[in-house]
Structure formats: C-alpha cells, structure tokens
Design an enzyme around this catalytic site. Sequence first.
Site, PDB file in Angstrom:
ATOM      1  N   ASP A 280       0.874  -1.169   0.000  1.00 37.79           N
ATOM      2  CA  ASP A 280       0.000   0.000   0.000  1.00 37.79           C
ATOM      3  C   ASP A 280       0.917   1.226   0.000  1.00 37.79           C
ATOM      4  O   ASP A 280       2.149   1.119   0.117  1.00 37.79           O
ATOM      5  CB  ASP A 280      -0.937  -0.020   1.219  1.00 37.79           C
ATOM      6  CG  ASP A 280      -2.170   0.842   0.972  1.00 37.79           C
ATOM      7  OD1 ASP A 280      -3.223   0.581   1.578  1.00 37.79           O
ATOM      8  OD2 ASP A 280      -2.079   1.782   0.130  1.00 37.79           O
TER       9      ASP A 280
HETATM   10  C1  GLC Z   1      -4.314   4.283  -0.212  1.00 33.61           C
HETATM   11  C2  GLC Z   1      -5.233   3.136   0.150  1.00 33.61           C
HETATM   12  C3  GLC Z   1      -5.327   2.076  -0.903  1.00 33.61           C
HETATM   13  C4  GLC Z   1      -5.159   2.694  -2.281  1.00 33.61           C
HETATM   14  C5  GLC Z   1      -3.747   3.227  -2.378  1.00 33.61           C
HETATM   15  C6  GLC Z   1      -3.471   3.913  -3.713  1.00 33.61           C
HETATM   16  O1  GLC Z   1      -3.577   4.693   0.897  1.00 33.61           O
HETATM   17  O2  GLC Z   1      -5.002   2.481   1.384  1.00 33.61           O
HETATM   18  O3  GLC Z   1      -6.606   1.443  -0.756  1.00 33.61           O
HETATM   19  O4  GLC Z   1      -5.376   1.717  -3.283  1.00 33.61           O
HETATM   20  O5  GLC Z   1      -3.438   4.132  -1.316  1.00 33.61           O
HETATM   21  O6  GLC Z   1      -4.273   5.047  -3.850  1.00 33.61           O
END
Ligand code: GLC
Length: 735
Positions: A280
Amino acid sequence: MKIFLLFLLMSSTFFAQNKTIVQRADSVLALMTLEEKVGQLVQYSGDWATGAAQGRPAETSDELLKQGKIGSFLNVVSSEKTMKLQRIAVEQSRLKIPLLFGLDVIHGYFSTFPVPIGEASSWNPSLIEKSARMQAIEASSAGINWTFNPMVDIARDPRWGRIVEGSGEDPYLGSLMAVARVKGYQGDDLSAHNTILACAKHFAAYGGAEGGRDYNTVDLSERNLRDYYLPPFKAAIEAGVGSLMASFNEIGGVPASACKFLMTDILRGEWKSDAFVVSDWNSIGELIPHGVAKDRKQAAELGIKATVDMDMETSAYFYHLAELVKEGNVDIKFVDDAVRRVLIAKFKLGLFDDPYKYSNVEREKKTIKSKEIVDATREVAQETLVLLKNEKNTLPLSKSLKSIALIGPLVKSKDDPLGGWSALGDSSDVVSVYEGLTKKIGKNIKINYAKGCSFLDNDKSGFADAIKAANESQVVIAFVGEHRGMSAEASSRAKLDLPGVQEDLIKELKKTGKPIVVVLMNGRPLTITWLQENVDAIIEAWYPGISAGFVIADVLFGDVNPSGKLPVTFPRYVGQVPIYYNHKNTGRPYNPKDRFTSYYMDLENTPLYPFGFGLSYTTFEYSNPVLSKSSIKKDEALTVTVDVKNTGKLEGKEVVQLYIRDLVGSVTRPVKELKDFAKINLKPGESKRVTFTITPEKLKFYDLNMNYVVEPGDFKVFIGTNSVDVKESSFTVVE
Ligand code: GLC
C-alpha cells in the site's frame, strides 16, 4: 544482436505459439540487469516533473523511465498522459518493458456507481460483475490497465470509515462480491483492450483494526483470520485476480508488508498464487514507525523477503534493493521471483504485444460517460437501496400528491452522492435528489425545499424555513446522513449518530404532525435509533453515484420496489460495537431472564437492524423448509427447499437467505453462518420454489488442530428474509 533477439522475444507471433507466459517472462528476465529488475518493482504516483518529495529521487520520471527504473505508475489518467509515459518506457529504454498504470477505480472511473457497501446491499453478484465490467470499459479507454479493487476487507466495526469500500461483515457474501468484481474487471480475456488487472486488497485483516480506528493494530487468532478475513481473498485468487495489495496494519505484531506467513506461506504456499503483491502507499516505509525496521534499507529487505513484490511510493526498493543483493543480504531469487510475477501480469495484459492499446484518445472520447455506462449506474443503484422501515404504507408515495417537502443537507448536494474514492467522478455529472424528483414529479407535485441544516456544524437557523416547508406540504422527506468525506480512508468516527443537528431537525419536523420519510446517504451503519422509533419510513441509500436523484425518485414513487438487504449489522448504540450476526454463543448467551449472561444492562440487546435485513413494498411468505435427508455422511450433500410467495399487491424481488449452525464442534462455532442465497422476482400472488444444496464444502471449518474439515454432529439450517426472521430445520452429519 541483443536488440534483434529482443525484438524476436517481444513479437508475440514468434514466441506466443512456442512459449507459455511464464517462459516468455523468464526470457525477458534473463536479459535484465539488476537495476532493471529493481525498476520493475518500483511504483510512483503521477508523472511528477522533478523533486525529492516524499523521498523520491531527484531525477524526473522521464529520465528514470529511460533508465528502466520505474515499472508502474498510479494516478496517471488519460490516454494522452499514459501514452506519453508508455512511449518513453517502450521506445527509449533498453529493454522496452511496458508500464502498468494503476488507479483506484473502486466504484467507477468517470461514471460513478454506488459505493461498494451499497453495491453489496444488492446481494446481486451478476449485477455487481456488470458494474465492474462497465467501470473497466471506461477506465481502460483512458489508459488505465490496473485497478486497486476489489477491496475485500471484512468489516464488523462501523467506526472504521473504510467499511464503505467493502462488502460488509460476512465472508460468504464478501467472497461472492470479490469474485464478481474480479470477473468484471478482468473479463474472460485479460489481454483485451477493455479488461484491466484487478487487485484484491488490503491483504490482510485491515478491517479488524482495534476500535475501528484506521491503520490501528490488528490482533486476532489464526482461526479468526482464516474463518473470517481470508475467504474473500482466497475466492479472488481462485477467480484469477492478478494482484493483491498488502495492508498497512500489523497482525499480531507483524506488519502485513513484512509478513511471510501471509505473503509466502499462505498466498504462495497454500494458495499457489502467481499474483503479484503491491504494497500500500508507503506501507514498506511504514515498517519503520511500526518499529520492525530501523531504516528504509531494512524495510526494503523485510518487504522483498516477505514477497511484497512492488513498492508503492516508499523508494525503499529504488534506493536499497540492488545494494542488498550485492551485499548478499537478499538472495537474487527474491528479486527474480518478484520481477517474474510483475512481468507475468504485463504479459497477461498483452502489453508486450501492444503496449499502446489502452491509450486511444478517440476511443476514450467515445467511451467516457457513454449512455450504456451511465444507464448502468442507474440500473445498479436501483438494487442497492434498502427499505428499513415503512409504517402505514407511507411508501411508495402517491403520484397524485399535491405537495411534498424536501428537507436536509443532501437534497441538493451534487458531491455527496459520489461517496468516497470516486476517482474522476464529477459532481456536475451527479443527478441530485432535488433534480431527480423535480424531473420525475415536479410538474404535478409542488416541491417545497429547505436545507434546514448542514452536517458539519450545529447551526439551527435553518430550522424555521424547514418547518415552514413541512407545514405547507402533505409529506416530509428528509435527506440526511454523512458528508462523503466522513467515510473511506482515514475517516474513522467514535460516534455513529447523524452528524451535527440533523436529528434535532427531524424532531422539529415531527412536531408538524406530517408523515415523515427519511432517506439516508452515509458510508457506515448509523445509530438512528430515535428515527426508527419515531418516523414513518426510512430508506438506506448509501451513496448511490451519479444517478442518485433518478434512483431515489424511482424508489420513493414506487417505479422501483426496493430490494436491498443490509450486508452489515446496524447497532442501536456505538457501545454495542463490534456487533455482528455470525458471533459465537459464549458459555452464557444472552437471556433476558438471567442477568448473569452476556448483555448490556442499559439497552435493548439486539441490533437496530440485523445482517440481511431489508423490507419491500410487498410482502413475502415462506413455507417451512423441507430437507432431502435428515442425515448425511461427511462427504454427502443434501438439499433444502422452500416455497416463497408474494402475498402483497406489488411485484418485488426477495433475497432468500440460507444459514447453518454447527451445534457442537471441536471448537466453538458461530450461531449462524450465511451459506447461500437466491434473489428472486415475484409478481403479486406468485410463488417460487427455491432449492439450496448444502455440500460438504459448506460445512467445513478449521477444527481444533486447524484442519479444514467437516465434523460429524447435529446442524441447524435456517431459511428466511434476513439473519433473524427465519424458519428452521435440522440435520445430522454422520461419520
Ligand atoms: C491508499 C489506500 C489504498 C489505495 C492506495 C493507492 O492509501 O489504502 O486502498 O489503493 O493508497 O491510492
């Protein structure tokens, strides 16, 4: 010579017939330098110009692309922008490896569908597959070849704002929704120009955060992990999902982005998945504040050894992975395996055959907000609304009414119906409640509008206008709920009440003596206990997307009979949380006649609305379930049949739900578990026979020794319209 070989390698004709995708990936891998391998494991957001923002390298993204040092972007949108970057990667780097372009297409790209918890309320997997298909068609026309969805986190705590992004509290329903979305996004042919890679997230148990506080500690048993949180991921893997995203949280002391048990033992070992894992946002870097890595270099080592393949935005792999390999701290095999999984995804997408196929300006213009896609947003949303209360048949409203009052902060809002994570969804495309109702009945019925209040402050100065509008109308419809920014990421609430003075406003409206209908737009279960006890009708609309106004008008005036069922339990008070239907019995299950049992002394100890709850404008009658056998062997199946009749005056859809209970196990078992359901349509007076098959697979669980087995013993089976209002029978499993 190498270029010629490379050309041959890439040309699908020469290799496609002769080599599998894995072999083709290995052929590319064999040509790569260590730095180029690391580049495939690096993802950055946007096509930044320069700057070491968030620890990024000082070079521009274009410069790094030419060096083969970035393998993927997120948040780059449009055919034009993706084509520009793809051309640099494919035409100006040594190995010409195409890029992945990821985006959070969670419930729409431009044309916004209902938020996922709303879609789950439809209990209609084929409809949700269609929604994902439409989303993929639109996003892929703008250069996106990878979505960070489905979010499959089981959530039992409505304080957690991300409950809006998932499919609720049940692993069975959540698994079906995960599969529907993977199929919708990836289609039957991932190499087609209008299918995109899906990403099951957040791996794993992110929804189990203590206190429902986002990013907080998760500590649960392996049994709980396997029984509740992993099934939707396993279902997504079995449906062929091409990627997963590691979650921010720790589980029992080990952050997911450093968790070999999850990433290696389960995902690669047990599930034999070749899907790649992306971290993430900076979740590898967050191993430092988690306290398991002293610096970004150690974080990189922990991440790659846990087989988190791609580093989103930490720059940990960018700066340290090659160094770790050269020093002998990381075996090159970890890097090769990660790169192979990323290359496999790129081959599956057909990017080596045609790296530019997603970036087509003409197709983008024709596809974005096409009638087919916009119509689909309305079709899907119609099945997501949940009728929670309807006393004195207040609903559907009569089209011969003379006047209605539309009151509340959500009447004219064109933002909030989009919900959170709405990608490029634009409020100008939203049909507000006011617009939808004006278009539907505005010519014949006088609309008296008053905002009444906001949801962001305690200002009651608008109450007087609202009361005036109510007094001038035959029926009051209050549109209340949460601001769209009160759910999704980083949006936990300690209270579950209607924010601000919205409930006070409705209390004032009730004093007018008019019939009161409440329509909710919110991203989580709310403790609307007073509303349930004091207004005439309540509809849960979640955030219905761009067709909100049309759909809500369709339902209010009966052109659509609501058929939604709650995918998550609504508590009466926040103090009951976590509260969910598939709970254990405990040694002292609640008994109102015995205080020495498990209960709260200061409230009614039942949910406000149970899992699976949802009313209709008609009524349904269930016969007693009939079992094909009263006893089966462990490897046998039995069927359960019930007749369902529409005993009302309107056609309607009903979700017939099947639950079981394993009365005695080698470990404690939930008092109910959803094992099947069927959504049927019945005309007035029509009856249908519904038959479910209970297979051994539906009876398996992790026994005392963590073996996934069927144990002999007595079972109850329940069939009904929700998880509480059921008819029951029983059967026995013998050795
Ligand atoms: C965010 C979220 C995740 C998302 C990623 C990219 O922090 O936790 O669900 O896909 O970053 O935007």
